[in-house]
Every structure is written in structure tokens, then in C-alpha cells.
Design a protein around this motif. Structure first.
Motif, mmCIF file in Angstrom:
data_model
loop_
_atom_site.group_PDB
_atom_site.id
_atom_site.type_symbol
_atom_site.label_atom_id
_atom_site.label_comp_id
_atom_site.label_asym_id
_atom_site.label_seq_id
_atom_site.Cartn_x
_atom_site.Cartn_y
_atom_site.Cartn_z
ATOM 1 N N ILE A 29 6.308 13.861 -1.879
ATOM 2 C CA ILE A 29 6.346 12.542 -1.252
ATOM 3 C C ILE A 29 6.557 11.457 -2.309
ATOM 4 N N LYS A 30 7.403 10.471 -1.945
ATOM 5 C CA LYS A 30 7.598 9.284 -2.777
ATOM 6 C C LYS A 30 7.086 8.042 -2.063
ATOM 7 N N GLU A 31 7.372 7.934 -0.775
ATOM 8 C CA GLU A 31 6.908 6.820 0.031
ATOM 9 C C GLU A 31 6.406 7.348 1.370
ATOM 10 N N GLY A 32 5.394 6.691 1.902
ATOM 11 C CA GLY A 32 4.860 7.119 3.185
ATOM 12 C C GLY A 32 4.015 6.034 3.814
ATOM 13 N N THR A 33 3.547 6.299 5.025
ATOM 14 C CA THR A 33 2.708 5.365 5.776
ATOM 15 C C THR A 33 1.452 6.077 6.221
ATOM 16 N N VAL A 34 0.303 5.438 5.980
ATOM 17 C CA VAL A 34 -0.971 5.978 6.435
ATOM 18 C C VAL A 34 -1.263 5.393 7.815
ATOM 19 N N LEU A 35 -1.515 6.269 8.794
ATOM 20 C CA LEU A 35 -1.748 5.835 10.164
ATOM 21 C C LEU A 35 -3.103 6.336 10.650
ATOM 22 N N LEU A 36 -3.621 5.681 11.702
ATOM 23 C CA LEU A 36 -4.889 6.067 12.311
ATOM 24 C C LEU A 36 -4.733 6.039 13.820
ATOM 25 N N GLU A 37 -4.951 7.200 14.443
ATOM 26 C CA GLU A 37 -4.791 7.310 15.889
ATOM 27 C C GLU A 37 -5.698 8.421 16.408
ATOM 28 N N ASP A 38 -6.382 8.166 17.534
ATOM 29 C CA ASP A 38 -7.313 9.138 18.123
ATOM 30 C C ASP A 38 -8.388 9.533 17.118
ATOM 31 N N ASP A 39 -8.795 8.563 16.289
ATOM 32 C CA ASP A 39 -9.811 8.783 15.269
ATOM 33 C C ASP A 39 -9.375 9.839 14.258
ATOM 34 N N ILE A 40 -8.065 9.948 14.056
ATOM 35 C CA ILE A 40 -7.492 10.891 13.089
ATOM 36 C C ILE A 40 -6.578 10.116 12.145
ATOM 37 N N ALA A 41 -6.836 10.230 10.854
ATOM 38 C CA ALA A 41 -5.970 9.617 9.851
ATOM 39 C C ALA A 41 -4.907 10.633 9.432
ATOM 40 N N TYR A 42 -3.665 10.181 9.322
ATOM 41 C CA TYR A 42 -2.573 11.068 8.942
ATOM 42 C C TYR A 42 -1.474 10.251 8.285
ATOM 43 N N ILE A 43 -0.432 10.924 7.799
ATOM 44 C CA ILE A 43 0.660 10.233 7.123
ATOM 45 C C ILE A 43 1.998 10.671 7.710
ATOM 46 N N THR A 44 2.960 9.787 7.594
ATOM 47 C CA THR A 44 4.358 10.109 7.911
ATOM 48 C C THR A 44 5.178 9.803 6.667
ATOM 49 N N TYR A 45 6.143 10.674 6.371
ATOM 50 C CA TYR A 45 6.952 10.493 5.170
ATOM 51 C C TYR A 45 8.192 11.358 5.274
ATOM 52 N N THR A 46 9.116 11.144 4.359
ATOM 53 C CA THR A 46 10.320 11.970 4.269
ATOM 54 C C THR A 46 10.158 12.935 3.111
ATOM 55 N N SER A 47 10.298 14.214 3.397
ATOM 56 C CA SER A 47 10.104 15.238 2.381
ATOM 57 C C SER A 47 11.136 15.111 1.268
ATOM 58 N N VAL A 48 10.672 15.153 0.034
ATOM 59 C CA VAL A 48 11.580 15.094 -1.108
ATOM 60 C C VAL A 48 12.432 16.356 -1.178
ATOM 61 N N SER A 49 11.853 17.496 -0.849
ATOM 62 C CA SER A 49 12.568 18.764 -0.995
ATOM 63 C C SER A 49 13.522 19.045 0.161
ATOM 64 N N THR A 50 13.093 18.784 1.399
ATOM 65 C CA THR A 50 13.920 19.132 2.562
ATOM 66 C C THR A 50 14.603 17.941 3.218
ATOM 67 N N LYS A 51 14.211 16.710 2.829
ATOM 68 C CA LYS A 51 14.760 15.467 3.411
ATOM 69 C C LYS A 51 14.415 15.310 4.895
ATOM 70 N N GLU A 52 13.463 16.078 5.380
ATOM 71 C CA GLU A 52 13.036 15.988 6.769
ATOM 72 C C GLU A 52 11.888 14.991 6.908
ATOM 73 N N LYS A 53 11.771 14.398 8.102
ATOM 74 C CA LYS A 53 10.660 13.500 8.373
ATOM 75 C C LYS A 53 9.447 14.333 8.771
ATOM 76 N N ILE A 54 8.343 14.096 8.090
ATOM 77 C CA ILE A 54 7.131 14.881 8.286
ATOM 78 C C ILE A 54 6.044 14.000 8.901
ATOM 79 N N ASP A 55 5.341 14.560 9.876
ATOM 80 C CA ASP A 55 4.212 13.899 10.524
ATOM 81 C C ASP A 55 3.037 14.882 10.490
#
Length: 270
Positions: free
Chosen positions: A158-184
Motif C-alpha cells: 500500500i502507498k495510499e489508502g483511506t481508513v473507514l468506520l462502519e458497523d463498528d468495524i474499522a477497515y481500509i480501502t486502497y489500490t494494491s501495489v502488486s496487483t493494481k486492484e482495489k482492495i476493501d
């Protein structure tokens, strides 16, 4: 005589006029040369000003070391972040916050997270070999006092990402450096939370695991064991022979007729 004087006077006047005309022309010429014609003043061209990029807050110790991870994150939790801490998989608890005392990260604010992994010896305090743990967990403390953990944080992917909070669960979304896919990582975090709480989740549709979720295990090979069969020599017992005993049959008894004659099988006895 008079005519000559008149002619001379006329010539003098003409000469004076010519001289005056010459002086006037000379003065006009010098005046024209001395007074430059007005020119338009150059218009100043405004130079474009570079747009200043706001400097992001730094969480952790900034370093240019190749072993140091640097990730740009955006606080999308809709709350202020008051503390950030990172630990390796071998550490039992999170260390103190990496943020400066009294510093907070506002909603939607971007910041840079710097983290230098600890060696196995530094984190556990024992061992002769240095080993960098492949698992990292990031703990966030929000303004309301609650703490959330981002499990298996993918520093290497990961190089850049967003920290989110939903349903009392913290998680991140980002674009994979290796696969270039969007990860949630929301579903992965949900599964981890349910496992920690002893809950069983039933999924109707299996989703592909993200790069942060995939754990590759080295296949183990066990060499088959071989036991040589034991051989026991059969025991032989010689059969015993008993000679049969022979008993001579007893002679038939002679019937006693009491001195009387009789007939046995047609024979006459006296």
C-alpha cells in the motif's frame, strides 16, 4: 546713388532674414533632437504563482531508510483520531501512541504514517537471530475513546489508502501495489471480529480474499515411516506315538444245562 543705397539695404535685410531663418531652423532641429518622443511604458507580466501543497502531518518517526514504511492515509472515520500505534505479530500489546502529545487528526485529513519494523530480538527480547515479522497490526483511538485495530496491515502492498468506520468495524480501502486492484478489507475485519468474539459467520457467497487476507502456508512433507516386519521361526513339536494295547478276548462261556439233555441248534447233548 540713391538706388545703390536702396539695393544695399535690401540685400542686408535679405541676408538678415536668411540668417534668422537658419538660426530658427537650427534651434528647431536641436529642440527636436533634445526632446525624445514619448514611448509606451512596458506592461508588467504577472508571473504565475505555484500552488503551495499543504504539508501533511507525520505520524511516527520520519526516515529515509529502506526498511521504513511510509503510507499516506486519509481519516475517513468521521471522528478525530487521537492516537495511532503499531505492533508486530510477536508483540503481546500495542506500544505508546506514535502521535505527538496533544495532536489530533481531523475528519477527512490526510497524514503520513512512518513505521520501521522491529526485529524479532527487539520485540521479544530474546533470540540470536534477527527476524522481521510479516504481520503488522495498527491500532486507532478515536475522540470518543474507542479503539479499533486494522489487522494484518499491508505495509508492503500500500502507498495510499483511506481508513473507514462502519458497523463498528474499522477497515481500509486502497489500490494494491502488486496487483493494481482495489482492495476493501471490511469483510476480512468482520470475520476477524467474529472469530475473536467466538461467533460463527455463515457466508452464502464466497468472496475472493484480498492481498491483506491471503496467508500462504508452506506445504509440509512428512517422509513415510517404514517398519521392517519381524520374522519368528515356527516351532515344531514331534508327534507322540502310543502303541495300541491288545487284549485277548475271553473264551465264551459253556452253557450249563444242569446235567440234562438238551438240543442246541439242532444238536443233541447228553
Amino acid at each position: 546713388m540713391y538706388n545703390k543705397m536702396k539695393t544695399g539695404a535690401l540685400a542686408f535685410v535679405c541676408a538678415a532674414l536668411v540668417l534668422c531663418a537658419g538660426c530658427s531652423a537650427a534651434e528647431n532641429s536641436s529642440s527636436a533632437e533634445a526632446t525624445p518622443s514619448p514611448t509606451a511604458a512596458p506592461t508588467a507580466t504577472a508571473e504565475p504563482t505555484a500552488t503551495s501543497v499543504p504539508e501533511l502531518k507525520v505520524v511516527g518517526e520520519k526516515s529515509d531508510s529502506k526498511d521504513t514504511f511510509c503510507v499516506t492515509l486519509e481519516n475517513g472515520t468521521k471522528q478525530e483520531i487521537t492516537a495511532v500505534s503499531v505492533k508486530t505479530g510477536s508483540e503481546e500489546k500495542f506500544p505508546e501512541s506514535m502521535m505527538k502529545k496533544g495532536e489530533t487528526l481531523a475528519k477527512d485529513e490526510k497524514f503520513e504514517l512512518y513505521y520501521t519494523p522491529k526485529t524479532e530480538e527487539e520485540s521479544s527480547g530474546s533470540g540470536d537471530e534477527y527476524f522481521v515479522s510479516p504481520r503488522y497490526d495498527v491500532q486507532l483511538t478515536l475522540k470518543d475513546g474507542k479503539t479499533y485495530v486494522l489487522h494484518g496491515f499491508p505495509f508492503e502492498d500500500i502507498k495510499e489508502g483511506t481508513v473507514l468506520l462502519e458497523d463498528d468495524i474499522a477497515y481500509i480501502t486502497y489500490t494494491s501495489v502488486s496487483t493494481k486492484e482495489k482492495i476493501d478489507t471490511k469483510e476480512a475485519e468482520r470475520a476477524t471480529k467474529e472469530a475473536e468474539n467466538g461467533e460463527v459467520s455463515v457466508q452464502t457467497e464466497e468472496k475472493p480474499a484480498s492481498a491483506a487476507e491471503v496467508v500462504t502456508e508452506e506445504p509440509t512433507y512428512e517422509e513415510p515411516s517404514y517398519e521392517e516386519p519381524s520374522y519368528e521361526e515356527p516351532s515344531y513339536e514331534e508327534p507322540s506315538y502310543e502303541e495300541p494295547s491288545y487284549e485277548e478276548p475271553a473264551a465264551p462261556e459253556t452253557p450249563d444245562n444242569g446235567g440234562q439233555e438238551g438240543c442246541v441248534n439242532g444238536a443233541l447233548f447228553n
